[in-house]
Scaffold this active site. Structure first.
Site, PDB file in Angstrom:
ATOM      1  N   TYR A 164       0.819  -1.217   0.000  1.00 13.57           N
ATOM      2  CA  TYR A 164       0.000   0.000   0.000  1.00 13.57           C
ATOM      3  C   TYR A 164       0.851   1.264   0.000  1.00 13.57           C
ATOM      4  CZ  TYR A 164      -0.338  -1.051   5.165  1.00 13.57           C
ATOM      5  OH  TYR A 164      -0.107  -1.360   6.470  1.00 13.57           O
ATOM      6  N   LYS A 179       4.922   3.500   5.073  1.00 17.27           N
ATOM      7  CA  LYS A 179       5.563   2.550   4.149  1.00 17.27           C
ATOM      8  C   LYS A 179       5.901   3.227   2.812  1.00 17.27           C
ATOM      9  CE  LYS A 179       5.569  -1.374   6.573  1.00 17.27           C
ATOM     10  NZ  LYS A 179       6.826  -2.003   7.065  1.00 17.27           N
TER      11      LYS A 179
HETATM   12  C1  HXC Z   1      -6.503   3.082  17.605  1.00 21.42           C
HETATM   13  C2  HXC Z   1      -4.568   2.877  18.863  1.00 21.42           C
HETATM   14  C3  HXC Z   1      -4.615   1.460  18.745  1.00 21.42           C
HETATM   15  C4  HXC Z   1      -5.701   0.891  18.005  1.00 21.42           C
HETATM   16  C5  HXC Z   1      -2.877   1.991  19.916  1.00 21.42           C
HETATM   17  N1  HXC Z   1      -3.476   3.135  19.596  1.00 21.42           N
HETATM   18  N2  HXC Z   1      -3.543   0.942  19.416  1.00 21.42           N
HETATM   19  N3  HXC Z   1      -5.494   3.676  18.292  1.00 21.42           N
HETATM   20  N4  HXC Z   1      -6.603   1.738  17.451  1.00 21.42           N
HETATM   21  N5  HXC Z   1      -5.805  -0.429  17.841  1.00 21.42           N
HETATM   22  C6  HXC Z   1      -3.059   4.488  19.966  1.00 21.42           C
HETATM   23  C7  HXC Z   1      -3.047   4.637  21.474  1.00 21.42           C
HETATM   24  O1  HXC Z   1      -4.361   4.950  21.973  1.00 21.42           O
HETATM   25  C8  HXC Z   1      -2.081   5.805  21.652  1.00 21.42           C
HETATM   26  O2  HXC Z   1      -2.679   7.040  21.332  1.00 21.42           O
HETATM   27  C9  HXC Z   1      -1.050   5.560  20.556  1.00 21.42           C
HETATM   28  O3  HXC Z   1      -1.691   4.711  19.594  1.00 21.42           O
HETATM   29  C10 HXC Z   1       0.175   4.843  21.102  1.00 21.42           C
HETATM   30  O4  HXC Z   1      -0.246   3.651  21.745  1.00 21.42           O
HETATM   31  P1  HXC Z   1       0.713   2.862  22.757  1.00 21.42           P
HETATM   32  O5  HXC Z   1       0.054   1.587  23.130  1.00 21.42           O
HETATM   33  O6  HXC Z   1       1.177   3.764  23.854  1.00 21.42           O
HETATM   34  O7  HXC Z   1       1.986   2.616  21.809  1.00 21.42           O
HETATM   35  P2  HXC Z   1       3.191   1.634  21.935  1.00 21.42           P
HETATM   36  O8  HXC Z   1       3.247   0.971  23.289  1.00 21.42           O
HETATM   37  O9  HXC Z   1       4.374   2.347  21.463  1.00 21.42           O
HETATM   38  O10 HXC Z   1       2.794   0.428  20.927  1.00 21.42           O
HETATM   39  C11 HXC Z   1       2.786   0.596  19.543  1.00 21.42           C
HETATM   40  C12 HXC Z   1       1.603  -0.097  18.871  1.00 21.42           C
HETATM   41  C13 HXC Z   1       1.487  -1.589  19.242  1.00 21.42           C
HETATM   42  C14 HXC Z   1       1.715   0.079  17.376  1.00 21.42           C
HETATM   43  C15 HXC Z   1       0.300   0.588  19.318  1.00 21.42           C
HETATM   44  O11 HXC Z   1       0.422  -2.211  18.551  1.00 21.42           O
HETATM   45  C16 HXC Z   1       2.748  -2.332  18.897  1.00 21.42           C
HETATM   46  O12 HXC Z   1       3.680  -2.358  19.695  1.00 21.42           O
HETATM   47  N6  HXC Z   1       2.805  -2.972  17.723  1.00 21.42           N
HETATM   48  C17 HXC Z   1       4.030  -3.681  17.247  1.00 21.42           C
HETATM   49  C18 HXC Z   1       3.657  -4.813  16.391  1.00 21.42           C
HETATM   50  C19 HXC Z   1       2.884  -4.403  15.188  1.00 21.42           C
HETATM   51  O13 HXC Z   1       2.217  -3.370  15.161  1.00 21.42           O
HETATM   52  N7  HXC Z   1       2.936  -5.235  14.178  1.00 21.42           N
HETATM   53  C20 HXC Z   1       2.173  -5.034  12.982  1.00 21.42           C
HETATM   54  C21 HXC Z   1       3.078  -5.047  11.840  1.00 21.42           C
HETATM   55  S1  HXC Z   1       2.158  -5.781  10.556  1.00 21.42           S
HETATM   56  P3  HXC Z   1      -3.243   8.045  22.502  1.00 21.42           P
HETATM   57  O14 HXC Z   1      -3.738   9.226  21.743  1.00 21.42           O
HETATM   58  O15 HXC Z   1      -4.313   7.274  23.210  1.00 21.42           O
HETATM   59  O16 HXC Z   1      -2.063   8.352  23.387  1.00 21.42           O
HETATM   60  C22 HXC Z   1       2.084  -4.802   9.273  1.00 21.42           C
HETATM   61  C23 HXC Z   1       1.283  -5.433   8.171  1.00 21.42           C
HETATM   62  C24 HXC Z   1       1.036  -4.527   7.006  1.00 21.42           C
HETATM   63  O17 HXC Z   1       2.591  -3.750   9.247  1.00 21.42           O
HETATM   64  C25 HXC Z   1      -0.060  -5.041   6.100  1.00 21.42           C
HETATM   65  C26 HXC Z   1      -1.296  -5.558   6.835  1.00 21.42           C
HETATM   66  C27 HXC Z   1      -2.591  -5.462   6.073  1.00 21.42           C
HETATM   67  P1  NAP Z   2       4.973  -8.545  13.714  1.00 23.73           P
HETATM   68  O1  NAP Z   2       5.125 -10.009  13.998  1.00 23.73           O
HETATM   69  O2  NAP Z   2       3.958  -7.790  14.467  1.00 23.73           O
HETATM   70  O3  NAP Z   2       6.400  -7.904  13.901  1.00 23.73           O
HETATM   71  C1  NAP Z   2       6.664  -6.580  14.200  1.00 23.73           C
HETATM   72  C2  NAP Z   2       7.982  -6.569  14.953  1.00 23.73           C
HETATM   73  O4  NAP Z   2       8.400  -5.210  15.118  1.00 23.73           O
HETATM   74  C3  NAP Z   2       7.885  -7.191  16.347  1.00 23.73           C
HETATM   75  O5  NAP Z   2       8.865  -8.198  16.480  1.00 23.73           O
HETATM   76  C4  NAP Z   2       8.180  -6.046  17.287  1.00 23.73           C
HETATM   77  O6  NAP Z   2       8.980  -6.468  18.388  1.00 23.73           O
HETATM   78  C5  NAP Z   2       8.960  -5.079  16.403  1.00 23.73           C
HETATM   79  N1  NAP Z   2       8.802  -3.701  16.837  1.00 23.73           N
HETATM   80  C6  NAP Z   2       7.648  -2.990  16.842  1.00 23.73           C
HETATM   81  N2  NAP Z   2       7.865  -1.768  17.333  1.00 23.73           N
HETATM   82  C7  NAP Z   2       9.199  -1.697  17.622  1.00 23.73           C
HETATM   83  C8  NAP Z   2      10.028  -0.679  18.154  1.00 23.73           C
HETATM   84  N3  NAP Z   2       9.530   0.512  18.487  1.00 23.73           N
HETATM   85  N4  NAP Z   2      11.342  -0.941  18.321  1.00 23.73           N
HETATM   86  C9  NAP Z   2      11.846  -2.156  17.989  1.00 23.73           C
HETATM   87  N5  NAP Z   2      11.110  -3.153  17.470  1.00 23.73           N
HETATM   88  C10 NAP Z   2       9.795  -2.926  17.303  1.00 23.73           C
HETATM   89  O7  NAP Z   2       4.682  -8.270  12.171  1.00 23.73           O
HETATM   90  P2  NAP Z   2       5.067  -9.065  10.832  1.00 23.73           P
HETATM   91  O8  NAP Z   2       3.808  -9.473  10.184  1.00 23.73           O
HETATM   92  O9  NAP Z   2       6.117 -10.094  11.080  1.00 23.73           O
HETATM   93  O10 NAP Z   2       5.652  -7.882   9.977  1.00 23.73           O
HETATM   94  C11 NAP Z   2       7.049  -7.755   9.719  1.00 23.73           C
HETATM   95  C12 NAP Z   2       7.236  -6.729   8.645  1.00 23.73           C
HETATM   96  O11 NAP Z   2       6.556  -7.140   7.450  1.00 23.73           O
HETATM   97  C13 NAP Z   2       6.692  -5.349   8.992  1.00 23.73           C
HETATM   98  O12 NAP Z   2       7.548  -4.367   8.460  1.00 23.73           O
HETATM   99  C14 NAP Z   2       5.348  -5.329   8.297  1.00 23.73           C
HETATM  100  O13 NAP Z   2       4.906  -4.035   8.024  1.00 23.73           O
HETATM  101  C15 NAP Z   2       5.673  -6.106   7.032  1.00 23.73           C
HETATM  102  N6  NAP Z   2       4.502  -6.704   6.368  1.00 23.73           N
HETATM  103  C16 NAP Z   2       3.939  -7.843   6.845  1.00 23.73           C
HETATM  104  C17 NAP Z   2       2.874  -8.404   6.156  1.00 23.73           C
HETATM  105  C18 NAP Z   2       2.267  -9.712   6.586  1.00 23.73           C
HETATM  106  O14 NAP Z   2       1.376 -10.238   5.901  1.00 23.73           O
HETATM  107  N7  NAP Z   2       2.681 -10.334   7.667  1.00 23.73           N
HETATM  108  C19 NAP Z   2       2.359  -7.786   5.012  1.00 23.73           C
HETATM  109  C20 NAP Z   2       2.937  -6.604   4.569  1.00 23.73           C
HETATM  110  C21 NAP Z   2       4.027  -6.072   5.250  1.00 23.73           C
HETATM  111  P3  NAP Z   2       8.767  -5.899  19.882  1.00 23.73           P
HETATM  112  O15 NAP Z   2       7.304  -5.894  20.130  1.00 23.73           O
HETATM  113  O16 NAP Z   2       9.545  -6.866  20.714  1.00 23.73           O
HETATM  114  O17 NAP Z   2       9.375  -4.529  19.887  1.00 23.73           O
END
Ligand code: HXC
Ligand code: NAP
Length: 299
Positions: A164, A179
């Site tokens: 995207y 991204k």
């Molecule tokens: C709306 C949300 C939310 C949610 C958090 N927030 N989750 N808002 N919906 N589901 C808001 C919170 O209310 C807060 O805003 C702000 O985001 C920060 O939240 P924190 O929990 O304090 O942040 P933090 O502890 O830094 O955690 C970051 C995180 C968490 C993104 C929210 O989910 C995380 O750690 N994720 C890491 C793993 C991850 O996201 N993996 C996905 C990658 S997959 P306020 O205003 O309340 O302070 C990917 C796939 C792409 O990218 C393609 C898929 C289709």
């Molecule tokens: P995931 O399992 O949720 O992995 C995300 C990783 O990022 C976690 O290991 C997390 O570790 C780390 N991370 C998040 N915030 C961080 C921070 N502030 N500092 C350091 N590490 C942090 O997701 P995934 O599906 O494997 O995705 C991996 C990559 O592929 C991402 O870039 C995602 O956007 C991309 N992607 C995935 C898909 C899919 O289908 N799976 C599709 C398109 C793109 P901690 O929580 O320990 O920090």
């Protein structure tokens, strides 16, 4: 008529297109390498002989990396690091260098994402996703490059993106914008650092479900029943397919590839036509808007 068969399944986990030992003596740092695709990518480097450094925030994810990569027989270092913080990033590189030597491969895999209508995102929610996904990627790339530029040594960076970046991502405005930034950054850095031996590429996964997906991302995917048949490949991707692509891009066999973003998605993102399925807007909370006010805004 020929039956639809989809794209063939890949070789089994453990196979490799690269010669054994391709990464012997190479230090590879993978951000977010304790879960999902990061762990799968790190595993393919480990199988090919690399010393792995995994950097992320959560101890349980770091423990998972240690277990998975340790089982493959290589050396593993895990470092607690929030990639949004430049000092923590520098400390992670210090720890890596002290343990194994300066990493010459960086996989910028860590990212943040959750589904949300764009208008509902708080400023901090927006900032959190952009800071982790785009700024974190930049800070890690900068740290690696500064050290290699100073030492006069070559290196390779792979930035993990999402398709995207090109199409926009309704429901994921923050992540899609970040991204898009990652893809653009890849192109800039490849040109700036190419003369100094630093290769910079992007890697875009398609639909690759795995057991570590966050609950809300999984829920979002689960709404799409028949996932495989929604893909031109008639199948989903496997995490190891991303690992194979990353190990190729950073290998000696990919040395002339730089500034490129490789999409591993079975052509899914090209699947667009003028007669897409009907648009079903999400239910919006009733916000009374006087018709007259709307009329005023029109030219
Ligand atoms: C709306 C949300 C939310 C949610 C958090 N927030 N989750 N808002 N919906 N589901 C808001 C919170 O209310 C807060 O805003 C702000 O985001 C920060 O939240 P924190 O929990 O304090 O942040 P933090 O502890 O830094 O955690 C970051 C995180 C968490 C993104 C929210 O989910 C995380 O750690 N994720 C890491 C793993 C991850 O996201 N993996 C996905 C990658 S997959 P306020 O205003 O309340 O302070 C990917 C796939 C792409 O990218 C393609 C898929 C289709
Ligand atoms: P995931 O399992 O949720 O992995 C995300 C990783 O990022 C976690 O290991 C997390 O570790 C780390 N991370 C998040 N915030 C961080 C921070 N502030 N500092 C350091 N590490 C942090 O997701 P995934 O599906 O494997 O995705 C991996 C990559 O592929 C991402 O870039 C995602 O956007 C991309 N992607 C995935 C898909 C899919 O289908 N799976 C599709 C398109 C793109 P901690 O929580 O320990 O920090």
């Amino acid at each position: 008529m020929t039956d639809t068969i989809g794209l063939p399944q890949p070789p089994a986990l453990g196979a490799s297109a690269l010669p054994a030992g391709t990464y012997d003596g190479t230090v590879v740092l993978v951000t977010g390498g304790g879960t999902g695709l990061g762990k799968a990518i790190a595993s393919e480097f480990a199988r090919l002989g690399a010393d792995l450094v995994v950097a992320s925030r959560k101890p349980e994810h770091l423990a998972a990396a240690e277990e998975a990569l340790g089982a493959l027989g290589g050396r593993v270092l895990t470092v607690g690091c929030d990639i949004r913080d430049a000092e923590q990033v520098a400390a992670a590189f210090d720890a890596a260098t002290e343990a194994f030597g300066l990493p010459s491969v960086l996989i910028n895999n860590a990212a943040a994402n959750f589904p949300s209508p764009a208008e509902d995102l708080s400023p901090n929610a927006w900032r959190t996703v952009v800071d982790i996904t785009l700024t974190g990627t930049y800070l890690c790339a900068r740290e690696l490059a500064r050290r290699h530029l100073a030492a006069g040594t070559p290196a390779s960076i792979v930035n993990v993106g999402a398709s995207y970046a090109w199409t926009g991502g309704p429901g994921f405005a923050h992540s899609a914008a970040a991204k898009a930034g990652v893809k653009n950054l890849t192109e800039t850095l490849a040109v700036e650092w190419g003369p100094y031996g630093i290769q910079v590429n992007g890697l875009v996964p398609g639909l690759v479900p795995h057991e570590d997906m966050t609950a809300d991302i999984r829920e979002n995917l689960d709404r799409n029943e028949g996932k495989a048949r929604s893909q031109p490949a008639y199948r989903i991707g496997h995490p190891r397919e991303l690992g194979w692509a990353a190990t190729f891009l950073a290998s000696p066999y990919g040395r002339f590839i730089s500034g490129h973003t490789l999409v591993v998605d079975g052509a899914n993102w090209q699947r667009r036509h003028l007669t897409n399925p009907e648009v079903t807007p999400r239910a919006r909370p009733a916000r009374p808007r006087p018709l007259r006010a709307l009329r005023h805004r029109r030219p």
